[in-house]
Write a protein that holds these residues in place. Structure first.
Motif, PDB file in Angstrom:
ATOM      1  N   SER A   5       1.498 -14.325   6.964  1.00 20.29           N
ATOM      2  CA  SER A   5      -0.283 -14.787   6.181  1.00 20.29           C
ATOM      3  C   SER A   5      -0.970 -14.382   7.656  1.00 20.29           C
ATOM      4  O   SER A   5      -2.122 -14.733   7.039  1.00 20.29           O
ATOM      5  N   TRP A  47      -2.776 -11.345   5.852  1.00 23.01           N
ATOM      6  CA  TRP A  47      -3.640 -11.843   5.084  1.00 23.01           C
ATOM      7  C   TRP A  47      -5.018 -12.900   5.840  1.00 23.01           C
ATOM      8  O   TRP A  47      -5.773 -11.783   5.430  1.00 23.01           O
ATOM      9  N   HIS A  48      -4.597 -13.435   6.454  1.00 18.98           N
ATOM     10  CA  HIS A  48      -6.208 -14.001   6.943  1.00 18.98           C
ATOM     11  C   HIS A  48      -6.954 -13.380   7.815  1.00 18.98           C
ATOM     12  O   HIS A  48      -8.084 -13.300   7.557  1.00 18.98           O
ATOM     13  N   PRO A 102      -0.601  -7.574   2.718  1.00 18.09           N
ATOM     14  CA  PRO A 102      -1.085  -8.005   1.589  1.00 18.09           C
ATOM     15  C   PRO A 102      -2.630  -7.928   0.718  1.00 18.09           C
ATOM     16  O   PRO A 102      -3.101  -7.429   1.483  1.00 18.09           O
ATOM     17  N   GLU A 114      -3.727 -13.604  -2.613  1.00 17.03           N
ATOM     18  CA  GLU A 114      -3.203 -14.738  -2.100  1.00 17.03           C
ATOM     19  C   GLU A 114      -2.814 -15.796  -3.643  1.00 17.03           C
ATOM     20  O   GLU A 114      -4.287 -15.896  -4.428  1.00 17.03           O
ATOM     21  N   ASP A 141       1.614 -22.136  -2.319  1.00 14.51           N
ATOM     22  CA  ASP A 141       0.665 -21.186  -1.935  1.00 14.51           C
ATOM     23  C   ASP A 141       1.839 -20.538  -1.969  1.00 14.51           C
ATOM     24  O   ASP A 141       2.980 -19.886  -0.842  1.00 14.51           O
ATOM     25  N   VAL A 162       1.153 -15.684  -0.421  1.00 12.93           N
ATOM     26  CA  VAL A 162       0.760 -14.238  -0.321  1.00 12.93           C
ATOM     27  C   VAL A 162       1.273 -13.055  -0.849  1.00 12.93           C
ATOM     28  O   VAL A 162       3.226 -13.223  -0.682  1.00 12.93           O
ATOM     29  N   SER A 216       7.803 -11.016   0.365  1.00 14.64           N
ATOM     30  CA  SER A 216       7.339 -11.374  -0.852  1.00 14.64           C
ATOM     31  C   SER A 216       6.995 -11.244  -1.999  1.00 14.64           C
ATOM     32  O   SER A 216       8.205 -10.424  -2.321  1.00 14.64           O
ATOM     33  N   GLN A 243      -8.223  -9.993  -2.205  1.00 16.18           N
ATOM     34  CA  GLN A 243      -8.843  -9.012  -1.038  1.00 16.18           C
ATOM     35  C   GLN A 243     -10.275  -9.317  -0.215  1.00 16.18           C
ATOM     36  O   GLN A 243      -9.960  -9.416   1.127  1.00 16.18           O
TER      37      GLN A 243
END
Length: 191
Positions: free
Chosen positions: A35, A38-39, A64, A67, A76, A78, A91, A134
């Motif tokens: 996570s 990803w952020h 990642p 999402e 949610d 990822v 994942s 992305q």
């Protein structure tokens, strides 16, 4: 002598507790790192205006790329790049060559039915799925088909020239082990 025996039992019990909590702790930490990466990828992309692949941990073979958000069931996830067993252990994974989130080809995501994709059995027809790519761009998809397919032929019916989102997991959900040839396939169309 009795005190030493109690101490040894206490140490063994402590070690067994640590060993038993290792996998759940590792699973929780990996989800936090995925996570976070990803952020970070989204933030870096906005800052530098180019795709940035940030691995969740330095030795990761994946990163990642999207999402998925299922609003009705409040879930949610990822999506990592790749569909190999190592990626799917952490994942859901987008399977090459269908791992480009665009309007011209299908985006195919696979995951295990006993972990990351266990919630797919709660997805129903007409559910709306939001996918953020992305680049931070969101697209909405609506579930139009839910099929159970025999995968023993080695071919899953994936249309490569449309802009659909296809989610795949093993079926049935309640099966013990992964000795099934059936796949649960959700097809959602871009809206």
């Amino acid at each position: 002598m009795k005190l030493i025996f109690i101490y040894i039992l206490f140490v063994i019990g402590g070690l067994l507790c640590i060993h038993a909590s290792w996998l759940p702790a590792k699973a929780w930490l990996s989800q936090q790192l995925i996570s976070y990466s990803w952020h970070q990828s989204i933030d870096q992309q906005k800052l530098y205006r180019k795709k940035v692949a940030i691995k969740p941990w330095p030795w990761a073979d994946t990163f990642p790329i999207a999402e998925l958000s299922f609003k009705r069931i409040e879930k949610d996830i990822v999506v990592l790049n790749g569909g190999d067993p190592t990626t799917l252990a952490f994942s859901a994974g987008a399977i090459a060559p269908f791992n480009l989130a665009n309007h011209t080809s299908a985006f195919v995501v696979a995951g295990h039915n006993d972990s990351h994709f266990s919630f797919l059995e709660d997805v129903i027809m007409k559910d709306v799925i939001s996918m953020t790519d992305q680049y931070g761009k969101s697209q909405l998809y609506q579930v139009e088909a839910i099929d159970i397919i025999d995968a023993s032929s080695g071919q899953l019916p994936i249309v490569t020239n449309n802009s659909s989102l296809i989610l795949i997991t093993c079926y049935p959900f309640s099966s013990v082990g992964n000795n099934t040839n059936e796949r649960y396939v959700i097809t959602a169309k871009l809206i």
